[in-house]
Enzyme design. Structure first.
Site, PDB file in Angstrom:
ATOM      1  N   ASP A 104     -38.516 -66.161 -38.225  1.00 56.89           N
ATOM      2  CA  ASP A 104     -38.437 -66.268 -36.771  1.00 56.89           C
ATOM      3  C   ASP A 104     -38.899 -67.659 -36.358  1.00 56.89           C
ATOM      4  O   ASP A 104     -40.079 -67.886 -36.101  1.00 56.89           O
ATOM      5  CB  ASP A 104     -39.304 -65.176 -36.134  1.00 56.89           C
ATOM      6  N   GLY A 105     -37.954 -68.583 -36.291  1.00 55.99           N
ATOM      7  CA  GLY A 105     -38.269 -69.963 -35.948  1.00 55.99           C
ATOM      8  C   GLY A 105     -37.664 -70.412 -34.636  1.00 55.99           C
ATOM      9  O   GLY A 105     -38.047 -71.437 -34.079  1.00 55.99           O
ATOM     10  N   LYS A 106     -36.652 -69.668 -34.161  1.00 57.68           N
ATOM     11  CA  LYS A 106     -35.947 -70.002 -32.910  1.00 57.68           C
ATOM     12  C   LYS A 106     -35.564 -71.477 -32.880  1.00 57.68           C
ATOM     13  O   LYS A 106     -35.805 -72.192 -31.893  1.00 57.68           O
ATOM     14  CB  LYS A 106     -36.787 -69.612 -31.697  1.00 57.68           C
ATOM     15  N   ARG A 107     -34.950 -71.935 -33.950  1.00 55.22           N
ATOM     16  CA  ARG A 107     -34.618 -73.347 -34.091  1.00 55.22           C
ATOM     17  C   ARG A 107     -33.297 -73.694 -33.396  1.00 55.22           C
ATOM     18  O   ARG A 107     -32.418 -72.860 -33.240  1.00 55.22           O
ATOM     19  CB  ARG A 107     -34.529 -73.720 -35.564  1.00 55.22           C
TER      20      ARG A 107
END
Length: 302
Positions: A104-107
């Protein structure tokens, strides 16, 4: 395909859930935490070693009943380079235990920078003829609000490396509607984003009809969750917001198809801190019991 692996793990364990590994030191029982800190000192090194030992104990307690884990990179980055190393080691350990890993990095970023992010989390790097895998996650959360050129590198690696992404569509936080519910033309922005997600993944569908390009849709918005499932039957959902954020099994029932597939439900604090409610220091056993309770509650609802 990565989505095939995820669906098969869910079917095998009869459990459409994922545990968010978002560790804070206060989530770790004092007796366990202090034992590690005594060895490494009150330092970032000590904190990260406590987190790693905690994560491994949780994975050992959960791998045979829960198909996936979802480490949130921010909780590791806050501990500096040592924390990023522990994030890598957590991903590696979970995969050794046979778990599917959603990072879960929301890159997202523009062009070449988006490509660099995609390579870091989903791809490989050639170092003098040796192929190295920086993080090795099975899937990654992606923010789409820079437009399609910021998402395209991630989609490309989904195809080339058989990985998966979950694009933010209707997030679980209270203020998500400030942007995502605005009407754009004849539909809210979250629905328009759902159209993009469906389009980006239309050529990447697996044997169950689901695409490698999934969507993040929150349990805290059950009406929109059911609405989006009906409109986008090929999009697999990652559903945060269950448990500590207030989402219930009834709320998430609309995320699934008639076969009980199509979504994976996340719980973080409710499982990580189950030992507090159980009033025990055996956090791994308490987490296992809560994960089983969650599984049974969700399966009865779908």
């Amino acid at each position: 395909m990565s989505v095939n692996i995820l669906c098969e793990k869910i079917r095998t364990l009869k459990n459409p859930t994922v545990v968010g590994l978002d560790p804070m030191l206060e989530y770790i029982p004092e007796s366990f935490r202090e034992g590690v800190l005594a060895q490494y000192g009150n330092s970032l090194e000590g904190a990260t070693q406590a987190v790693l030992a905690y994560n491994k104990a949780l994975i050992d307690a959960l791998y045979d009943i829960v198909p996936a884990v979802k480490p949130q990179s921010a909780y590791y980055e806050r501990l500096g380079w040592q924390g990023v190393k522990v994030l890598y080691e957590t991903v590696e350990y979970a995969k050794k235990r046979g778990m599917y890993v959603i990072l879960d990095g929301k890159r997202n970023d523009i062009g070449s920078t988006a490509s660099a992010y995609a390579t870091a989390y989903l791809g490989t790097v050639d170092v003098g003829g040796t192929v190295c895998e920086p993080f090795g996650a099975d899937a990654l959360t992606v923010s789409p609000y820079l437009g399609s050129d910021g998402v395209a590198p991630f989609v490309k690696l989904c195809e080339e490396n058989k990985r998966m992404i979950f694009v933010l569509v209707k997030t679980s936080n209270k203020s998500s509607g400030e942007l995502q519910d605005l009407i754009c033309g004849d539909m809210p922005i979250y629905e328009r984003m759902g159209n993009y997600v469906s389009e980006w993944g239309k050529s990447l569908c697996g044997k169950d009809g689901y695409s490698e390009v999934g969507a993040v849709v929150g349990a805290t918005y059950p009406q929109q969750l059911a609405e989006l499932r009906a409109k986008f039957p090929s999009v697999f959902f990652l559903v945060p917001g269950y448990g500590a954020q207030g989402g219930t099994a009834k709320d998430i029932a609309g995320a699934f198809d008639k076969n009980g597939l199509g979504a994976i439900i996340n719980s973080s604090r409710k499982i990580l801190c189950a030992w507090k409610e159980a009033k025990t220091d055996d956090f791994a056993d308490a987490a296992r019991k809560e994960a089983i309770r969650m599984r049974d509650e969700i399966m009865s609802a779908i």
